[in-house]
Design an enzyme around this catalytic site. Structure first.
Site, PDB file in Angstrom:
ATOM      1  CB  SER A  66      -0.958   0.008   1.195  1.00 15.46           C
ATOM      2  OG  SER A  66      -2.003  -0.904   0.995  1.00 15.46           O
ATOM      3  CE  LYS A  69      -3.695   0.559  -1.109  1.00 14.42           C
ATOM      4  NZ  LYS A  69      -4.454   0.050   0.054  1.00 14.42           N
ATOM      5  CE1 TYR A 193      -5.290  -1.316  -4.293  1.00 15.90           C
ATOM      6  CE2 TYR A 193      -5.846  -3.647  -4.151  1.00 15.90           C
ATOM      7  CZ  TYR A 193      -5.538  -2.454  -3.530  1.00 15.90           C
ATOM      8  OH  TYR A 193      -5.471  -2.382  -2.154  1.00 15.90           O
ATOM      9  CE1 TYR A 245      -4.340   0.914   4.595  1.00 11.22           C
ATOM     10  CE2 TYR A 245      -2.726  -0.212   5.969  1.00 11.22           C
ATOM     11  CZ  TYR A 245      -3.198   0.157   4.720  1.00 11.22           C
ATOM     12  OH  TYR A 245      -2.518  -0.235   3.598  1.00 11.22           O
ATOM     13  CB  VAL A 263       0.106  -5.623   4.488  1.00  7.31           C
ATOM     14  CG1 VAL A 263      -1.062  -4.864   5.083  1.00  7.31           C
ATOM     15  CG2 VAL A 263      -0.144  -5.984   3.035  1.00  7.31           C
TER      16      VAL A 263
END
Length: 318
Positions: A66, A69, A193, A245, A263
């Protein structure tokens, strides 16, 4: 002012992390990530002159997951500008990164671009007008450009592992498709993705890739302008509030920097005007963020006086 040099502090932190028995848990729900040795740690600090201070396993490639992103958001803002925020919000989620409950309450509009639903919507925007292979190649080229290193690559084994097990992400994408937030075919969007989350880099490369965010949208060592100063400020703001998060508040409280975790165990953190920092340790905490990575960054900001909220003394954090 710090009493020790950056090189000394970085080396000390790497040694301290190597000695810790508490290493978190690797992300076994993606089988390929579950095979990664948790006894690894790396830290890299990219400075304005182009130099990088490293310690630990800095030459080891890992799946940034992530953390990618941040860079897809940067690309998408370049394509759509502030129209992007009509499809994705900017608020902390307070929920798990793959939660569908919040998405239902908010009629398919993801809370921010860093939870899975938001990043899938951002990927859909990048994909528009392109074939999946073209969109993915654009993302990879962007990462190689920022890192100034063509050895950055997509780990096909990790991507395949995510495709085999990504049922929750399929649910999120189909749910958003039902609300008209996703425009392209779901399988195309998810293919891009999964693959951009499987980008593999070293800590050194990742720190260099984030340099533009620490210096008003420009890499001072190369002169490359990536985004405007205003846009860099906005991206950093979303990283600070949403980058970890449901652990984002804890990260801001303890580390005090804009950051984005993945992660795979990586974290990219931004010290405005000073440095871009990447840490990697595969073991995660309960929120899905690198356990030792967060502790290392907390120690770095305390000892160097780099928190954006002030410079507390190192009180044996972590």
């Amino acid at each position: 002012m710090p009493s020790q040099s950056l090189e000394t502090v970085v080396a000390e932190i790497a040694a301290e992390m190597a000695a810790r028995p508490d290493r978190g848990q690797v992300a076994t729900y993606i089988p390929e990530l579950g095979r990664v040795d948790p006894n690894q740690f790396a830290i890299a600090v990219a400075l304005p002159d182009g130099s990088v201070v490293c310690a630990g396993d800095c030459a080891t490639f890992f799946s940034i997951q992530s953390v990618s992103k941040v860079f897809t958001l940067t690309l998408a803002l370049g394509l759509a500008g502030d129209r992007l925020w009509n499809r994705v919000g900017r608020e902390p989620s307070g929920s798990r990164f793959n939660s569908i409950v919040q998405l239902e309450h908010e009629r398919g509009i993801p809370r921010n671009p860093f939870i899975n639903a938001g990043a899938i919507a951002i990927t859909d925007l990048i994909l528009s007008g392109h074939k999946p292979r073209e969109a993915l190649a654009e993302i990879l080229r962007f990462m190689q450009f920022l890192a100034d290193d063509d050895s950055v690559y997509i780990d096909q084994a990790v991507a395949a592992s995510e495709e085999r097990t990504g049922f929750n992400n399929r649910a999120l994408a189909n749910f958003m498709k039902g609300f008209g937030v996703i425009e392209n075919p779901v399988e195309y969007v998810l293919g891009v993705y999964f693959h951009h989350c499987a980008i593999a880099m070293t800590c050194r490369q990742l720190a260099k890739a984030g340099t533009f965010l620490a210096h008003l949208g420009k890499n001072p060592a190369t002169g490359n302008s990536v985004v405007t100063a205003e846009r860099a400020k906005r991206i950093n703001a979303v990283m600070l509030t949403c980058g970890h998060y449901d652990g984002s508040g804890e990260f801001a409280y303890r580390v005090g920097l804009p950051g984005k975790s993945g992660v795979g165990g990586g974290i990219l953190a931004v010290v405005p005007g000073k440095a871009s920092v990447a840490v990697w340790s595969p073991g995660l905490d309960a929120s899905g963020n690198s356990h030792l990575g967060r502790i290392a960054l907390e120690r770095l900001t305390a000892r160097m006086g780099w928190s954006i909220f002030g410079a507390p003394a190192d009180m044996g954090v972590g």
